[in-house]
Write a protein that holds these residues in place. Structure first.
Motif, PDB file in Angstrom:
ATOM      1  N   GLU A  41       0.848  -1.184   0.000  1.00  0.00           N
ATOM      2  CA  GLU A  41       0.000   0.000   0.000  1.00  0.00           C
ATOM      3  C   GLU A  41       0.889   1.240   0.000  1.00  0.00           C
ATOM      4  N   PRO A  42       0.604   2.196  -0.865  1.00  0.00           N
ATOM      5  CA  PRO A  42       1.396   3.425  -0.808  1.00  0.00           C
ATOM      6  C   PRO A  42       1.121   4.150   0.503  1.00  0.00           C
ATOM      7  N   PRO A  43       2.104   4.848   1.026  1.00  0.00           N
ATOM      8  CA  PRO A  43       1.872   5.561   2.285  1.00  0.00           C
ATOM      9  C   PRO A  43       0.826   6.661   2.094  1.00  0.00           C
ATOM     10  N   ALA A  44       0.032   6.852   3.104  1.00  0.00           N
ATOM     11  CA  ALA A  44      -0.989   7.908   3.048  1.00  0.00           C
ATOM     12  C   ALA A  44      -0.309   9.265   3.139  1.00  0.00           C
ATOM     13  N   PRO A  45      -0.829  10.251   2.418  1.00  0.00           N
ATOM     14  CA  PRO A  45      -0.253  11.594   2.522  1.00  0.00           C
ATOM     15  C   PRO A  45      -0.367  12.112   3.957  1.00  0.00           C
ATOM     16  N   SER A  46       0.619  12.859   4.360  1.00  0.00           N
ATOM     17  CA  SER A  46       0.621  13.420   5.708  1.00  0.00           C
ATOM     18  C   SER A  46      -0.446  14.512   5.821  1.00  0.00           C
ATOM     19  N   PRO A  47      -0.901  14.801   7.032  1.00  0.00           N
ATOM     20  CA  PRO A  47      -1.852  15.901   7.204  1.00  0.00           C
ATOM     21  C   PRO A  47      -1.284  17.231   6.719  1.00  0.00           C
ATOM     22  N   GLU A  48       0.026  17.424   6.882  1.00  0.00           N
ATOM     23  CA  GLU A  48       0.649  18.664   6.413  1.00  0.00           C
ATOM     24  C   GLU A  48       0.559  18.772   4.891  1.00  0.00           C
ATOM     25  N   PHE A  49       0.762  17.650   4.201  1.00  0.00           N
ATOM     26  CA  PHE A  49       0.664  17.639   2.745  1.00  0.00           C
ATOM     27  C   PHE A  49      -0.763  17.985   2.320  1.00  0.00           C
ATOM     28  N   ASN A  50      -1.748  17.350   2.958  1.00  0.00           N
ATOM     29  CA  ASN A  50      -3.146  17.621   2.621  1.00  0.00           C
ATOM     30  C   ASN A  50      -3.498  19.082   2.877  1.00  0.00           C
ATOM     31  N   ALA A  51      -2.990  19.650   3.967  1.00  0.00           N
ATOM     32  CA  ALA A  51      -3.261  21.054   4.285  1.00  0.00           C
ATOM     33  C   ALA A  51      -2.649  21.965   3.227  1.00  0.00           C
ATOM     34  N   ALA A  52      -1.433  21.645   2.790  1.00  0.00           N
ATOM     35  CA  ALA A  52      -0.772  22.469   1.772  1.00  0.00           C
ATOM     36  C   ALA A  52      -1.534  22.414   0.453  1.00  0.00           C
ATOM     37  N   VAL A  53      -2.002  21.235   0.064  1.00  0.00           N
ATOM     38  CA  VAL A  53      -2.756  21.098  -1.186  1.00  0.00           C
ATOM     39  C   VAL A  53      -4.042  21.916  -1.114  1.00  0.00           C
ATOM     40  N   ALA A  54      -4.757  21.819  -0.001  1.00  0.00           N
ATOM     41  CA  ALA A  54      -6.006  22.574   0.153  1.00  0.00           C
ATOM     42  C   ALA A  54      -5.742  24.075   0.166  1.00  0.00           C
ATOM     43  N   ARG A  55      -4.692  24.482   0.862  1.00  0.00           N
ATOM     44  CA  ARG A  55      -4.350  25.914   0.947  1.00  0.00           C
ATOM     45  C   ARG A  55      -3.986  26.451  -0.438  1.00  0.00           C
ATOM     46  N   ARG A  56      -3.215  25.708  -1.197  1.00  0.00           N
ATOM     47  CA  ARG A  56      -2.803  26.157  -2.529  1.00  0.00           C
ATOM     48  C   ARG A  56      -3.973  26.189  -3.507  1.00  0.00           C
ATOM     49  N   ALA A  57      -4.898  25.253  -3.373  1.00  0.00           N
ATOM     50  CA  ALA A  57      -6.095  25.275  -4.226  1.00  0.00           C
ATOM     51  C   ALA A  57      -6.931  26.515  -3.912  1.00  0.00           C
ATOM     52  N   GLN A  58      -7.040  26.847  -2.636  1.00  0.00           N
ATOM     53  CA  GLN A  58      -7.785  28.044  -2.241  1.00  0.00           C
ATOM     54  C   GLN A  58      -7.078  29.299  -2.746  1.00  0.00           C
ATOM     55  N   LEU A  60      -5.153  29.554  -5.430  1.00  0.00           N
ATOM     56  CA  LEU A  60      -5.379  29.661  -6.873  1.00  0.00           C
ATOM     57  C   LEU A  60      -6.781  30.191  -7.171  1.00  0.00           C
ATOM     58  N   ALA A  61      -7.770  29.722  -6.433  1.00  0.00           N
ATOM     59  CA  ALA A  61      -9.138  30.201  -6.645  1.00  0.00           C
ATOM     60  C   ALA A  61      -9.239  31.700  -6.374  1.00  0.00           C
ATOM     61  N   GLU A  62      -8.591  32.159  -5.312  1.00  0.00           N
ATOM     62  CA  GLU A  62      -8.628  33.589  -4.973  1.00  0.00           C
ATOM     63  C   GLU A  62      -7.891  34.431  -6.013  1.00  0.00           C
ATOM     64  N   ILE A  63      -6.736  33.959  -6.462  1.00  0.00           N
ATOM     65  CA  ILE A  63      -5.974  34.701  -7.470  1.00  0.00           C
ATOM     66  C   ILE A  63      -6.777  34.800  -8.758  1.00  0.00           C
ATOM     67  N   THR A  64      -7.397  33.700  -9.134  1.00  0.00           N
ATOM     68  CA  THR A  64      -8.206  33.691 -10.356  1.00  0.00           C
ATOM     69  C   THR A  64      -9.399  34.630 -10.228  1.00  0.00           C
ATOM     70  N   ALA A  65     -10.031  34.641  -9.074  1.00  0.00           N
ATOM     71  CA  ALA A  65     -11.214  35.478  -8.875  1.00  0.00           C
ATOM     72  C   ALA A  65     -10.865  36.961  -8.756  1.00  0.00           C
ATOM     73  N   ARG A  66      -9.799  37.264  -8.050  1.00  0.00           N
ATOM     74  CA  ARG A  66      -9.461  38.661  -7.775  1.00  0.00           C
ATOM     75  C   ARG A  66      -8.516  39.284  -8.784  1.00  0.00           C
ATOM     76  N   GLY A  67      -7.655  38.465  -9.395  1.00  0.00           N
ATOM     77  CA  GLY A  67      -6.681  38.973 -10.352  1.00  0.00           C
ATOM     78  C   GLY A  67      -5.631  39.857  -9.696  1.00  0.00           C
ATOM     79  N   GLY A  68      -4.867  40.545 -10.500  1.00  0.00           N
ATOM     80  CA  GLY A  68      -3.857  41.469  -9.998  1.00  0.00           C
ATOM     81  C   GLY A  68      -2.523  40.811  -9.723  1.00  0.00           C
ATOM     82  N   GLU A  69      -1.671  41.572  -9.065  1.00  0.00           N
ATOM     83  CA  GLU A  69      -0.318  41.131  -8.744  1.00  0.00           C
ATOM     84  C   GLU A  69      -0.308  40.512  -7.344  1.00  0.00           C
ATOM     85  N   TRP A  70       0.267  39.342  -7.241  1.00  0.00           N
ATOM     86  CA  TRP A  70       0.272  38.611  -5.970  1.00  0.00           C
ATOM     87  C   TRP A  70       1.700  38.466  -5.454  1.00  0.00           C
TER      88      TRP A  70
END
Length: 125
Positions: A41-58, A60-70
């Motif tokens: 079985e592949p190792p399960a992703p760590s909670p830190e990894f899952n948090a980073a993925v969720a944070r980065r998805a959020q 990207l959504a904000e950058i796409t919605a708001r635009g501008g320089e980040w």
């Protein structure tokens, strides 16, 4: 003895053992090793990894919605407004870089300043 240990035994000659293995024996040992690896079985992703993925998805959504320089500062302020606290500047910087590496942002470098914009425009704010 697992398949990995069997392969190690087959290739070890430093112990004074000079056994010659037939091709079918070697092939069978490799096949057993491959089967063992594929069955694991592949190792399960760590909670830190899952948090980073969720944070980065959020992010990207904000950058796409708001635009501008980040910048790192603007992103850090966004995270605070979303209740995401306790992040170092380096973590925020890495989030921006990761979203850029994934192909969603364009990186802009000016003397003493780096910022990102959404790929394909995204300059709404």
């Amino acid at each position: 003895m697992n398949a990995y240990d069997r392969l190690k035994q087959m290739i070890r000659t430093s112990e004074g053992q000079m056994t010659v293995w037939s091709q079918p024996e070697v092939d069978a040992a490799f096949d057993a090793y491959r089967a063992e690896i594929l069955a694991e079985e592949p190792p399960a992703p760590s909670p830190e990894f899952n948090a980073a993925v969720a944070r980065r998805a959020q992010l990207l959504a904000e950058i796409t919605a708001r635009g501008g320089e980040w910048t790192t500062r603007r992103t850090h302020n966004l995270y605070k407004s979303l209740g995401i606290t306790g992040l170092f500047r380096s973590t925020v910087r890495e989030d921006l870089a990761a979203v850029h590496r994934a192909g969603h942002l364009v990186q802009h470098d000016e003397p003493g300043r780096r910022f990102y914009t959404a790929k394909g425009g995204g300059d709404r704010g």
